[in-house]
Design a protein around this motif. Structure first.
Motif, PDB file in Angstrom:
ATOM      1  N   ARG A 192       0.735  -1.323   0.178  1.00 41.08           N
ATOM      2  CA  ARG A 192       0.075   0.069  -0.074  1.00 41.08           C
ATOM      3  C   ARG A 192       0.809   1.501   0.268  1.00 41.08           C
ATOM      4  O   ARG A 192       0.428   2.249  -0.467  1.00 41.08           O
ATOM      5  N   SER A 193       2.201   0.997   0.649  1.00 39.36           N
ATOM      6  CA  SER A 193       2.816   2.328   0.744  1.00 39.36           C
ATOM      7  C   SER A 193       3.623   2.745  -0.726  1.00 39.36           C
ATOM      8  O   SER A 193       3.713   3.832  -1.059  1.00 39.36           O
ATOM      9  N   VAL A 194       3.840   1.587  -1.246  1.00 42.18           N
ATOM     10  CA  VAL A 194       4.219   1.678  -2.772  1.00 42.18           C
ATOM     11  C   VAL A 194       3.218   2.333  -3.549  1.00 42.18           C
ATOM     12  O   VAL A 194       3.716   3.257  -4.427  1.00 42.18           O
ATOM     13  N   GLU A 195       2.055   2.166  -3.444  1.00 39.10           N
ATOM     14  CA  GLU A 195       0.988   2.644  -4.201  1.00 39.10           C
ATOM     15  C   GLU A 195       0.730   4.108  -4.098  1.00 39.10           C
ATOM     16  O   GLU A 195       0.754   4.891  -4.954  1.00 39.10           O
ATOM     17  N   ILE A 196       0.944   4.457  -2.822  1.00 34.39           N
ATOM     18  CA  ILE A 196       0.948   5.775  -2.219  1.00 34.39           C
ATOM     19  C   ILE A 196       2.015   6.622  -3.005  1.00 34.39           C
ATOM     20  O   ILE A 196       1.977   7.748  -3.441  1.00 34.39           O
ATOM     21  N   ALA A 197       3.264   5.823  -2.536  1.00 35.85           N
ATOM     22  CA  ALA A 197       4.515   6.605  -3.059  1.00 35.85           C
ATOM     23  C   ALA A 197       4.624   7.032  -4.690  1.00 35.85           C
ATOM     24  O   ALA A 197       4.802   7.910  -5.253  1.00 35.85           O
ATOM     25  N   VAL A 248      12.853   9.164  -5.045  1.00 30.60           N
ATOM     26  CA  VAL A 248      13.649   8.564  -4.047  1.00 30.60           C
ATOM     27  C   VAL A 248      12.983   7.925  -2.894  1.00 30.60           C
ATOM     28  O   VAL A 248      13.197   6.678  -2.331  1.00 30.60           O
ATOM     29  N   ASP A 249      11.721   8.752  -2.366  1.00 29.82           N
ATOM     30  CA  ASP A 249      10.934   7.939  -1.502  1.00 29.82           C
ATOM     31  C   ASP A 249      10.137   6.686  -1.995  1.00 29.82           C
ATOM     32  O   ASP A 249       9.972   5.717  -1.580  1.00 29.82           O
ATOM     33  N   LEU A 250       9.941   6.898  -3.392  1.00 25.50           N
ATOM     34  CA  LEU A 250       9.232   5.575  -3.954  1.00 25.50           C
ATOM     35  C   LEU A 250      10.219   4.231  -4.225  1.00 25.50           C
ATOM     36  O   LEU A 250       9.876   3.267  -3.728  1.00 25.50           O
ATOM     37  N   VAL A 251      11.459   4.669  -4.488  1.00 25.49           N
ATOM     38  CA  VAL A 251      12.266   3.420  -4.487  1.00 25.49           C
ATOM     39  C   VAL A 251      12.631   3.038  -3.117  1.00 25.49           C
ATOM     40  O   VAL A 251      12.713   1.788  -3.067  1.00 25.49           O
ATOM     41  N   ALA A 252      12.777   3.909  -1.903  1.00 22.45           N
ATOM     42  CA  ALA A 252      13.126   3.340  -0.834  1.00 22.45           C
ATOM     43  C   ALA A 252      11.832   2.558  -0.102  1.00 22.45           C
ATOM     44  O   ALA A 252      12.060   1.371   0.405  1.00 22.45           O
ATOM     45  N   THR A 253      10.711   2.946  -0.385  1.00 23.85           N
ATOM     46  CA  THR A 253       9.411   2.008  -0.033  1.00 23.85           C
ATOM     47  C   THR A 253       9.625   0.719  -0.887  1.00 23.85           C
ATOM     48  O   THR A 253       8.968  -0.194  -0.359  1.00 23.85           O
ATOM     49  N   LYS A 254       9.917   0.641  -2.255  1.00 24.82           N
ATOM     50  CA  LYS A 254       9.940  -0.304  -2.947  1.00 24.82           C
ATOM     51  C   LYS A 254      10.993  -1.506  -2.368  1.00 24.82           C
ATOM     52  O   LYS A 254      10.646  -2.616  -2.214  1.00 24.82           O
ATOM     53  N   ASN A 255      12.045  -0.959  -1.845  1.00 20.30           N
ATOM     54  CA  ASN A 255      13.046  -1.792  -1.052  1.00 20.30           C
ATOM     55  C   ASN A 255      12.458  -2.340   0.116  1.00 20.30           C
ATOM     56  O   ASN A 255      12.648  -3.543   0.294  1.00 20.30           O
ATOM     57  N   LEU A 256      11.843  -1.719   0.911  1.00 15.56           N
ATOM     58  CA  LEU A 256      10.909  -2.134   2.053  1.00 15.56           C
ATOM     59  C   LEU A 256       9.890  -3.112   1.766  1.00 15.56           C
ATOM     60  O   LEU A 256      10.062  -4.313   2.508  1.00 15.56           O
ATOM     61  N   ARG A 257       9.339  -2.970   0.721  1.00 13.77           N
ATOM     62  CA  ARG A 257       8.473  -4.096   0.259  1.00 13.77           C
ATOM     63  C   ARG A 257       8.960  -5.230  -0.250  1.00 13.77           C
ATOM     64  O   ARG A 257       8.596  -6.410   0.139  1.00 13.77           O
ATOM     65  N   ASP A 258      10.051  -5.134  -1.048  1.00  8.19           N
ATOM     66  CA  ASP A 258      10.805  -6.139  -1.569  1.00  8.19           C
ATOM     67  C   ASP A 258      11.508  -7.001  -0.258  1.00  8.19           C
ATOM     68  O   ASP A 258      11.477  -8.384  -0.332  1.00  8.19           O
ATOM     69  N   GLN A 259      11.959  -6.481   0.788  1.00 12.03           N
ATOM     70  CA  GLN A 259      12.447  -7.288   2.001  1.00 12.03           C
ATOM     71  C   GLN A 259      11.310  -7.924   2.636  1.00 12.03           C
ATOM     72  O   GLN A 259      11.478  -8.945   3.037  1.00 12.03           O
ATOM     73  N   ALA A 260      10.170  -7.120   2.715  1.00 10.73           N
ATOM     74  CA  ALA A 260       8.962  -7.906   3.331  1.00 10.73           C
ATOM     75  C   ALA A 260       8.555  -9.047   2.371  1.00 10.73           C
ATOM     76  O   ALA A 260       8.233 -10.172   3.328  1.00 10.73           O
ATOM     77  N   ASN A 261       8.598  -8.915   1.196  1.00  4.24           N
ATOM     78  CA  ASN A 261       8.319 -10.227   0.516  1.00  4.24           C
ATOM     79  C   ASN A 261       9.383 -11.222   0.958  1.00  4.24           C
ATOM     80  O   ASN A 261       8.882 -12.594   0.977  1.00  4.24           O
TER      81      ASN A 261
END
Length: 487
Positions: free
Chosen positions: A199-204, A230-243
């Motif tokens: 959801r954070s990725v979608e917002i970013a 930059v915020d979007l990329v950082a959020t995607k990294n968090l999403r990938d780690q969560a996956n």
């Protein structure tokens, strides 16, 4: 799991961002991604794994997971076979102690005489005619009636070991059950986090689209776009780690349940936070009575006492009383068959009870003079096991107090995180209200409010999960299935 109100606020904010984008964009500007256009979020469906798999996830409850692990877990199957091996060893020790050795002996052979050497004495009466000579015997072997308890000492050691092995198997089942509980809720927590980061990725991503549209209207510059990217990329990294965390947790639960690796689950249950309501002293007394460490150290001490007593008796000239045994047999040959009853052999029909002394003590060499070193070694083993009981008790008290302190700490952390989450939700509510009333709300303010609420909720979930993990660790350590208020 993130609450329904929080998810609806985020959905509304994204929807509002889409409206702003539509207002800012001309027909040839970038369009909203289809995945975001059709995106809806329902908190009740947040537990479905996002791993690539065409088959729908299996709905799994905690009870189902525990029951399946008891039936399919490979470690438990291996432990059960080890328990059966221990049982067979104990059965042998019991037979050795209480049962005489009874044997069934069957023999049969046939011989045909082809001729005699020249000059040999005897005649054809000594020839073998090829008729089978057979015998069948039931033999009761020599049986020890009394040897001053030496065989009983050996049996008692085996009995102690068999009892402890049974307890160990139940403790292994408990350990696996706790492992399943921890793995179950760990997977649930990681799935919830993954959905939150998606959801954070979608917002970013929506914010990036908004900034790009504002650039064409000269209401923003490309620095704003770069910052939001930059915020979007950082959020995607968090999403990938969560996956990745979801996959690791899923595989761990697969192995515990005996399911194929990658088999997905949908978990709809929610973890419950239950503080413990018991004193450290009660936990310590339970540990002394029920813990695996205490039971093992006590067994070793009792076995060392028996071993010392056996060593001392073996060095004394104590008589052994034995029964000679009896054999009932039937044999037949060329001349006919006959029954026979005898003791030591055919033609010997006496029943004997004998008492004898057999003493061999070393004067030099291993064991020392008259076995003094052998006895001293047994005494040292006994004293070592006795000291070990005290060490286990002292270290157990220390470990219990440390684990309880960790539990208490996380109970405070949970309460603090509840307050932090409540305040972060108040901030998000304020931003949401201003946003929906078309008041000016900055990009960074929206981002920070949403991320703070998300991070506060995940921190609360992490604290509750860690609190549960410490409780299961404590329960396994003191040897109980449940702590008070650990339903």
């Amino acid at each position: 799991m993130l609450p329904y109100s929080y998810n609806m606020r985020i959905t509304a904010i994204i929807f509002g961002l889409f409206i702003l984008i539509n207002q800012c964009e001309s027909a040839d500007l970038i369009s909203i991604p289809a995945t975001i256009q059709t995106s809806t979020y329902n908190a009740k469906n947040s537990s479905a794994s996002t791993l690539a798999n065409d088959s729908p996830p299996e709905i799994l409850t905690l009870k189902m997971a525990v029951d399946r692990s008891m039936a399919n877990n490979q470690d438990l199957k291996e432990n059960k076979l080890a328990l059966r091996t221990s049982e067979l060893t104990y059965d042998d020790a019991w037979d050795q102690m209480y049962m005489p050795k009874i044997s069934l002996i069957l023999n049969s052979n046939a011989a045909q005489t082809l001729g005699s050497l020249p000059g040999a004495t005897g005649g054809t009466a000594d020839y073998n005619h090829g008729y089978p000579s057979s015998s069948a015997e039931v033999a009761l072997g020599q049986y020890t009636l009394y040897n001053f308890g030496r065989d009983k000492l050996v049996f008692d050691q085996a009995k102690l070991q068999w009892k402890r092995d049974q307890e160990t198997y139940e403790e292994q089942k408990r350990t696996i059950r706790f492992s399943v509980v921890n793995a179950f809720w760990t997977l649930k927590s990681h799935i919830d986090k993954l959905n939150a980061f998606e959801r954070s990725v979608e917002i970013a991503d929506a914010i990036v689209k908004l900034q790009e549209s504002r650039v064409f209207l000269q209401k923003a510059n490309w620095t704003d776009v770069s910052s939001s990217t930059v915020d979007l990329v950082a959020t995607k990294n968090l999403r990938d780690q969560a996956n990745t965390d979801v996959q690791s947790a899923l595989y761990a639960l697969n192995v515990l349940l005996g399911d194929p690796v990658g088999h997905r689950y949908q978990i709809d249950e929610e973890i419950v936070f239950l503080p413990i309501k018991v004193t450290e002293e009660i936990l310590y007394q339970t540990y002394l009575a029920e813990s695996p460490d205490t039971k093992t150290s006590l067994m070793n001490f009792l076995k060392s006492q028996l071993a010392l007593e056996l060593t001392e008796k073996n060095l004394l000239p104590l008589p052994t009383i034995k029964f000679s045994g009896v054999t009932v047999g039937y044999g037949n040959n060329y001349y006919g068959g006959a029954m026979g009853t005898y003791t030591q052999g055919p033609g010997v029909n006496n029943f004997d009870i004998s008492a004898g002394i057999n003493l061999t003590v070393p004067l030099t060499g291993p064991g020392g003079l008259f076995g003094s070193r052998t006895v001293e070694l047994s005494q040292i083993q006994r004293e070592t096991s006795e000291v070990h009981i005290g060490n286990v008790a002292n270290k157990g008290r220390q470990s219990i107090f440390q684990i309880v302190q960790n539990i208490r700490q996380f109970e405070r952390t949970v309460e603090n995180n509840k307050q932090g989450y409540k305040n972060s939700m108040n901030v998000l509510e304020s931003v949401f209200e201003r946003f929906m009333n078309h008041q000016q709300v900055g990009r960074l303010e929206i981002r920070d409010a949403i991320n703070t609420a998300r991070d506060s909720e995940t921190a609360l979930d992490d604290a509750i999960l860690t609190h549960l993990n410490y409780k299961t660790q404590l329960a396994a350590f003191i040897g109980v299935d449940y702590l008070p208020r650990m339903e």
